[in-house]
Design a protein around this motif. Structure first.
Motif, short mmCIF file in Angstrom:
data_model
loop_
_atom_site.label_atom_id
_atom_site.label_comp_id
_atom_site.label_asym_id
_atom_site.label_seq_id
_atom_site.Cartn_x
_atom_site.Cartn_y
_atom_site.Cartn_z
N ARG A 2 -33.71 7.39 47.97
CA ARG A 2 -33.47 9.20 48.11
C ARG A 2 -32.38 9.29 49.31
NH1 ARG A 2 -38.95 12.34 49.96
NH2 ARG A 2 -37.42 14.66 50.55
N ARG A 62 -30.62 11.92 51.74
CA ARG A 62 -30.69 13.30 52.33
C ARG A 62 -29.30 13.20 53.19
NH1 ARG A 62 -36.39 13.88 56.12
NH2 ARG A 62 -35.57 11.91 57.16
N ASP A 66 -30.30 17.18 49.82
CA ASP A 66 -31.10 16.29 49.61
C ASP A 66 -31.32 15.67 47.63
OD1 ASP A 66 -34.06 14.37 49.27
OD2 ASP A 66 -35.39 15.45 51.01
N TRP A 79 -37.47 6.38 56.30
CA TRP A 79 -35.76 6.69 56.58
C TRP A 79 -34.82 5.10 57.75
CZ3 TRP A 79 -33.41 10.09 52.95
CH2 TRP A 79 -34.53 10.57 52.68
#
Length: 587
Positions: free
Chosen positions: A40, A42, A51, A91
């Motif tokens: 993922r 963003r 995102d 993240w």
């Protein structure tokens, strides 16, 4: 769970001025993870956030960043999160990059060149100084400069040199594309008058190149394009660029060329030329240069830099005015020499890879393949005249030599080891491989291989560092070994674009790329036949090896037309140009 690390965009860790239309991001999986199941991304681009959501994939290399189309001069930030067999990661630390000038209309600067009434003869072409003065009305919040050249340039702002790249903008297929360098220069600017200037020399553009050492391969006039973007703290902006208001003058460097070396008379230094006010020298309005058809793009390769400095191991005085310096290692670059003697002293510097039995330097390794001219300062030679100033230093940044030994002729006194340093100058590639074992002889052999590759990697993959400056296509043989020591992805992709741009219409790949002379030129069949098996095969083997090593499928699609053109050319030659004796022997 740990986060992904070592994020990159395209082939660079923190690029400034990137012009790729759809940048791709790569990352390393968290420590201990073996299998990625999803990722993922963003990010934020000028306040436009995005995102991607979770994307099921085991791929972590060259993934679309997922953000909006880039805007010129924009700062982009993104972070990555992955799902692996160990679970969902944190993240990553954000990856930040900046876009360059993406459209031709973003350029308000115009091409300029030095005021030359006629082109000086090769070997005696100065490094010209170009300058203008701009006025900054208030404090600067952000400033970026973008520049490229036909030749080699060094940029200056506010009395300081911009960046630490050398030999910019490098060697490119100038007819097709030019690489633009971008720099953050916020810290160099203060309110008031500021000098915006550059030093410009022949470089690969109009200097001597390749085995034939012919000048003016890409053109006979050097040129500069530079543009400064300033954002003030009060919210206003301004753009300054090269144009008619600039002036030029020849300075201390009276000749600069890769093969002919550098000649400098430091008594002619244009003292204070990077600062406002009157400066010495014969300054004249610059000459306008026509706009170029070549695309202005960022380079995927890391810049050329001073990658290492080596002190002198010994200094031997052969006779009253001749010193031999040994640096203990063969390298490509130049020397930085202090203690230049009293004012008016002329020093002649000769670089060599070996010594003769009598202890003098042996320059045979730098002798041209075609011996049709003699370099004005001798083989791998520089010359400098001292101004006798305190702290004076000679560093010929507009050439590049291959050497372990240096001979200095003409010094009336003693040269001490601390007076001279060898500077290795090559592409600043990330080292990725090391080797060590219990046998020091094998370790030394590996170190020799490391230096060999480092010396040859200078914006393009070169060959012999004393006799060549071209991007020879034997990189097809060498890329496998080189990638064991360095990350050569960006360097190779950059060079492949040059190769494809200068590939002949019939699919022929010349023995070097970029090609300064072009199809049908004098040397197309002069001394070295082009389109040879093994050499031209690099059009296919290099993109294949880059995909195998780095997982970039896009390089195969970008190079596909070049690859197939070469293969079809080889097949055509096999069908139509078979030797008569072999043709008659066919069953």
């Amino acid at each position: 769970m740990n986060a992904p690390s070592d994020l990159r965009v395209e082939y660079r860790a923190v690029p400034t001025g990137i012009t790729v239309p759809s940048p791709r991001v790569s990352w390393r999986l968290p420590d201990g993870s073996r299998e990625q199941r999803a990722y993922r991304i963003r990010g934020d681009a000028g306040g436009r956030e995005w995102d991607t959501g979770w994307i099921g994939s085991d791929q972590s290399l060259f993934r679309a960043h997922g953000g909006p189309p880039p805007v010129s001069g924009e700062r982009v930030r993104c972070a990555v999160r992955v799902s692996t067999e160990l679970g969902t990661s944190d993240w990553s630390a954000p990856l930040t990059w900046e876009t360059g000038l993406l459209a031709p209309e973003d350029w308000v600067a115009s091409w300029i060149g030095p005021a030359e009434t006629e082109v000086p003869p090769p070997g005696f072409r100065p490094a010209y100084h170009l300058r203008t003065t701009v006025t900054l009305p208030g404090p600067v919040a952000r400033a970026r400069v973008y520049a490229t050249a036909h030749g080699i340039y060094e940029l200056f702002l506010g009395g300081e040199r911009v960046g630490d790249a050398e030999l910019s903008p490098g060697l490119t297929a100038y007819r097709d594309h030019l690489h633009v360098q971008a720099h953050d220069v916020t810290g160099l600017l203060q309110p008031g008058e500021v000098v915006f200037g550059a030093i410009l020399s022949d470089g690969w553009y109009r200097g001597r190149t390749s085995y034939h050492r012919l000048p003016d391969g890409f053109g006979d006039r050097t040129a500069l394009l530079a543009q400064l973007h300033v954002d003030y703290e009060d919210g206003t902006t301004a753009v300054f660029g090269t144009g008619p208001g600039w002036r030029s003058a020849a300075g201390a460097v009276r000749g600069a060329d890769f093969f002919d070396g550098v000649e400098a008379d430091l008594r002619e230094e244009l003292t204070g030329w990077t600062l406002p006010g009157d400066v010495p020298g014969e300054w004249a309005p610059v000459a306008a240069r026509p706009a170029v058809a070549a695309r202005l793009v960022s380079s995927p390769a890391p810049p050329v830099r001073r990658v290492q400095e080596l002190p002198a191991l010994s200094v031997t005085r052969l006779r009253r005015d001749r010193h031999i310096i040994d640096f203990g290692q063969n390298l490509a670059g130049w020397v930085r020499l202090a203690n230049l003697g009293p004012r008016g002293t002329t020093l002649r510097l000769t670089h060599a890879e070996a010594l003769r039995p009598d202890g003098d330097v042996d320059t045979a390794g730098g002798t041209a393949t075609l011996r049709w001219y003699s370099p004005p300062r001798g083989i791998q030679g520089d010359r400098v005249v001292s101004a006798g100033e305190l702290g004076e230093v000679f560093e010929p940044r507009h050439t590049r030599h291959g050497f372990r030994y240096l001979r200095v002729d003409g010094h009336p006194g003693e040269i001490a080891p601390g007076d001279v340093t060898a500077v290795a100058v090559s592409s600043d590639l990330l080292r990725t491989g090391w080797f060590r074992c219990s046998d020091e002889r094998v370790n030394r052999l590996h170190e020799i291989a490391f230096w060999t590759y480092r010396n040859q990697e200078c914006d393009v993959p070169t060959a012999e560092i004393t006799r060549e400056t071209s991007g020879w296509t034997d990189w097809g043989y060498n890329v496998r070994g080189a990638r064991l020591l360095h990350d050569v992805s960006g360097l190779s992709v950059k060079w492949l674009a040059d190769l494809a741009a200068d590939q002949w219409p019939d699919g022929t790949v010349r023995n070097y790329a970029p090609d300064p002379l072009g199809p049908g030129s004098l040397t197309a069949r002069f001394a070295i036949p082009h389109g040879q098996a093994g050499w031209g095969d690099s059009a296919v083997s290099v993109p294949w090896e880059i995909w195998r090593a780095y997982g970039d499928e896009e390089v195969l699609s970008r190079q596909y037309a070049s690859m197939t053109a070469w293969v079809e050319r080889v097949a055509r030659v096999a069908r139509e140009n078979r030797h008569p004796a072999r043709r008659s022997a066919r069953p």
